[in-house]
Scaffold this active site. Structure first.
Site: not given
Ligand code: ZN
Length: 262
Positions: A2-3, A58, A111, A151, A249
């Site tokens: 979930p975001e 979140k 989970r 950067r 990611r």
């Protein structure tokens, strides 16, 4: 995972169905690995009502003017379920709020990466967690310095909750895809107009997802979310959707219309 839009849909479930109802008690499910309020904390909520909700990034909260707040972090796969006593109770319920009458609010967490705790003050919590501004509220200048002024890879910057709170893997990919920016482009290599476009894209995308209650089947077909597969056709340019690791990611993107400098 979930975001911001998915968390907001969960927050809205509390706001729409669980406010102004007296809390009669709690039921605990299997609690291993899940952080839950201890009995003394739960007792402070018994007899009170949630009268408002808040969300920052979140993180969602249900409470009342003088606190305390119940803070819910959905983790990898957590969700909230509202149901009535007598209906089938949801499985994997770790904590269920029992309101007077039949209304129930269950935190499901198959989970077990979610957390629920008692928080005295939401603003203090946000400061302690060093969360950046909420992604739906961050302004142009703050976004340009947080995301454009680094950067590091722009995707990593978008995911850094201390720079801006609420964006995760899915919606960072979607925004970069829409703006034609490679996920591993450096923030400082992207021109100011493209960075401003990226801020609007993040907010437009997540605002739209919220307006659809985070139901992905209602999102337009040409969004990346429906094409997150290595080798899929890019609905935007006919190129090839590709995945690569950025900052640990998995980033889905289209190298044919996304570039390193905007
Ligand atoms: Zn493309």
């Amino acid at each position: 995972m979930p975001e911001l839009p998915e968390s907001d849909a969960a927050r809205r479930r509390i706001a729409d169905h669980c406010l102004h109802r007296t809390i009669a008690g709690f039921a605990l499910g299997e609690v291993s690995h899940v952080e839950l309020p201890i009995a003394a904390e739960r007792n402070r909520l018994i007899g009170t009502q949630f009268t408002r909700t808040r969300r920052h990034g979140k993180y969602i909260f249900a409470g009342s003017q003088n606190g305390p707040w119940l803070h819910i972090h959905l983790g990898m796969s957590g969700s909230l379920r509202v149901y009535e006593e007598g209906d089938d109770a949801p499985d994997y319920a770790r904590l269920t709020v029992i309101f007077e009458g039949t209304r129930r609010l269950a935190f499901r967490d198959p989970r077990k990466f979610g957390r629920i705790r008692l928080v005295e003050d939401v603003d203090d919590f946000v400061a302690e967690k060093r969360l950046g501004p909420d992604a739906m509220e961050i302004g142009d200048n703050a976004f340009a310095s947080a995301i454009g002024g680094t950067r590091q890879a722009v995707k990593s910057a978008l995911l850094d909750q201390s720079k801006m709170a609420g964006v995760g893997n899915l919606w960072s990919d979607e925004a970069l895809y829409r703006c034609g920016i490679m996920p591993d482009a450096r923030g400082t290599d992207i021109d100011a107009a493209t960075i401003a476009h990226l801020r609007r894209a993040v907010q437009d995308i997540m605002g739209y997802v919220m307006s659809r209650n985070a139901d992905y089947s209602q999102l337009p077909n040409d969004w990346l979310i429906h094409h997150r597969k290595d080798g899929a056709d890019c609905p935007r340019c006919g190129g090839t959707i590709t995945k690569k690791k950025v900052g640990g990611r998995t980033a889905y993107h289209c190298p044919d219309h996304q570039s390193h400098a905007g």
